[in-house]
Design an enzyme around this catalytic site. Structure first.
Site, PDB file in Angstrom:
ATOM      1  N   ALA A  19       0.733  -1.145  -0.031  1.00 24.90           N
ATOM      2  CA  ALA A  19      -0.023   0.030  -0.038  1.00 24.90           C
ATOM      3  C   ALA A  19       0.854   1.057   0.073  1.00 24.90           C
ATOM      4  CB  ALA A  19      -0.805  -0.085   1.376  1.00 24.90           C
ATOM      5  N   ASN A  20       0.253   2.260  -0.031  1.00 22.81           N
ATOM      6  CA  ASN A  20       0.984   3.787   0.396  1.00 22.81           C
ATOM      7  C   ASN A  20       0.308   4.523   1.262  1.00 22.81           C
ATOM      8  OD1 ASN A  20      -0.782   5.320  -1.200  1.00 22.81           O
ATOM      9  ND2 ASN A  20      -0.404   3.937  -2.827  1.00 22.81           N
ATOM     10  N   ARG A  21       0.979   5.804   1.589  1.00 28.09           N
ATOM     11  CA  ARG A  21       0.263   6.591   2.509  1.00 28.09           C
ATOM     12  C   ARG A  21      -0.824   7.495   2.391  1.00 28.09           C
ATOM     13  NH1 ARG A  21       3.876   6.150   6.720  1.00 28.09           N
ATOM     14  NH2 ARG A  21       5.914   5.490   5.987  1.00 28.09           N
ATOM     15  N   ALA A  63      -3.498   7.561  -5.413  1.00 31.57           N
ATOM     16  CA  ALA A  63      -2.239   6.979  -5.669  1.00 31.57           C
ATOM     17  C   ALA A  63      -2.103   5.569  -5.843  1.00 31.57           C
ATOM     18  CB  ALA A  63      -1.414   7.291  -4.114  1.00 31.57           C
TER      19      ALA A  63
END
Ligand code: CTP
Length: 419
Positions: free
Chosen positions: A227-229, A293
């Site tokens: 995942a990402n932030r 994102a």
């Protein structure tokens, strides 16, 4: 050097919540930036902080009562509502927001807020469940539609040992948001082509808008994912602004912890491939904004059972590239939205990478932001963006609340849509 809020007069309405103590710090921060602060405390606020403390820090008397004989002769609620450059409400409690949204003038704070035409910034703070309640969501949407600016709340631990959105924004964030609001209020008309924070209702009436938002989760096995932030705040803010502007909005969102915006159709997905399918299913659209994102890679195949450590080197994770949603849609020959807008998340050489990206992806506009960790953009509430056009134009906007960035983008693209 002149201070950013030099000689700005701020009426600070302090609502009754545990976060009221932070309003005292806010008074200090605002004064450090040059502002003159006039405090106004609700009855609830006085359960947490005293008018004397607020007055001492502000160096001005604190106002508390609607019917105060001395006060009515002296200044009065109508004058309070006019005699400033802006009103900041911090903390804005659920009850104060409700009174503002319904126009109920039941005490001095609510009366002043109803009688004013000044720009208003609210910093909500309340229990997470109160924040998430549909009544508060409705009031928030109403206030936004009325042109009220909002900063925060932030995620975090709350007084009641709960966790989630509801914490008052930090005093520095509130002061930043106030600066941005005042800077914009002083823009000559047409500067950014919109009025005092209100998305002109109806500028997107009858239009279909598609927005992607949030991160993607790419499963590794049943218990792990890549995942990402991304918090989804920017994409959700755009969707909210587009809905306020009258559009039919589909928001395709990866997993996020924030609320769905009011008046928007939300399609929840996890992976990049699901997001692409949802985007394709949501077309046609007049305007498509790709703020998600999207994970660039996914594990070659998600395992059905939990991967065990077996000491093998390298680690058993092979990745393949995900489809590029933005490029896929922007390069369509049939059914391409009239305006396709991408985002660029960069940590260095922001403009240079963004220029390459606009060409590589084939989109019409690109909103570039610096997501290097120092800026706190990823996951935070504010954003500094550069807007790049396919014609090579570049605009750099001041640091703004993500809601405000959303409103400005919507106004901007609404004006660019072919009739
Ligand atoms: N994007 C997308 N699909 C992907 C990757 C990105 O639609 N698989 C979109 C994003 O939503 C954003 C834009 O492409 O609008 C740029 O995203 P960014 O992460 O900045 O660029 P990348 O394509 O990932 O390029 P790089 O990794 O080289 O920065």
């Amino acid at each position: 050097m002149t201070k950013p809020l030099q000689n700005r007069r701020v009426l600070l309405v302090i609502g009754g919540g545990i976060a009221a103590y932070k309003a005292l710090d806010l008074i200090r921060r605002l004064r450090e930036r040059g502002a003159q602060v006039r405090p106004l405390l609700t009855a609830g606020a006085q359960e947490f902080v005293t008018p004397l403390a607020a007055a001492a820090l502000a160096g001005e008397r604190a106002h508390t009562d609607l019917f105060d004989r001395a006060e009515e002769a002296d200044i009065g609620h109508i004058k309070l509502a006019r005699d400033a450059d802006a009103i900041v409400v911090a903390p804005a409690t659920a009850s104060l927001m409700a009174r503002m949204a319904t126009g109920e003038a039941s005490d001095l704070a609510a009366t002043v807020l109803l009688a004013t035409t000044l720009p208003i910034l609210i910093a909500p703070a309340m229990n997470v469940r109160m924040w998430q309640h549909p009544a508060t969501r409705r009031n928030l949407a109403t206030l936004r539609g009325d042109g009220v600016r909002v900063v925060g709340p932030n995620d975090g631990a709350m007084a009641e040992a709960e966790f989630g959105p509801g914490r008052l924004a930090e005093p520095a964030e509130i002061a930043d948001a106030l600066e941005a609001m005042l800077a914009e209020a002083s823009q000559p008309e047409g500067g950014f082509g919109f009025l005092a924070g209100r998305v002109a209702a109806g500028v997107l009436a009858g239009r279909r808008v598609l927005v992607t938002s949030g991160p993607t989760h790419e499963p590794i096995d049943p218990v792990r994912y890549l995942a990402n932030r991304s918090s989804g705040r920017q994409g959700h803010a755009i969707a909210a602004a587009a809905a306020t502007a009258g559009a039919h909005v589909t928001l395709v969102s990866g997993p996020v912890a924030i609320q769905d915006p009011a008046g928007v159709r939300v399609v929840r997905v996890e992976t990049a491939r699901e997001m692409l399918a949802a985007v394709e299913a949501a077309l046609p659209a007049d305007l498509a904004i790709f703020a998600a994102a999207v994970g660039d890679w996914r594990p070659v195949a998600a395992r059905d059972s939990k991967i065990k450590k077996d000491g093998a080197e390298p680690a058993p994770l092979r990745l393949v590239e995900n489809p590029d949603l933005l490029a896929t849609i922007a390069r369509r020959t049939e059914g391409r939205p009239a305006l396709v807008v991408g985002f660029a998340a960069e940590t260095d050489a922001v403009l240079q990478h963004a220029r390459d990206k606009i060409a590589r992806k084939g989109c019409d506009w690109l909103v570039a932001n610096d997501v290097s960790p120092e800026g706190g953009v990823m996951g935070g509430t504010a954003n500094t963006v550069h807007l790049l056009g396919r014609d090579g134009s570049v605009e750099t906007w001041p640091r703004l609340d993500k809601d405000e960035v959303g409103r400005r983008l919507v106004e901007r693209f609404a004006a660019l849509l072919p009739r």
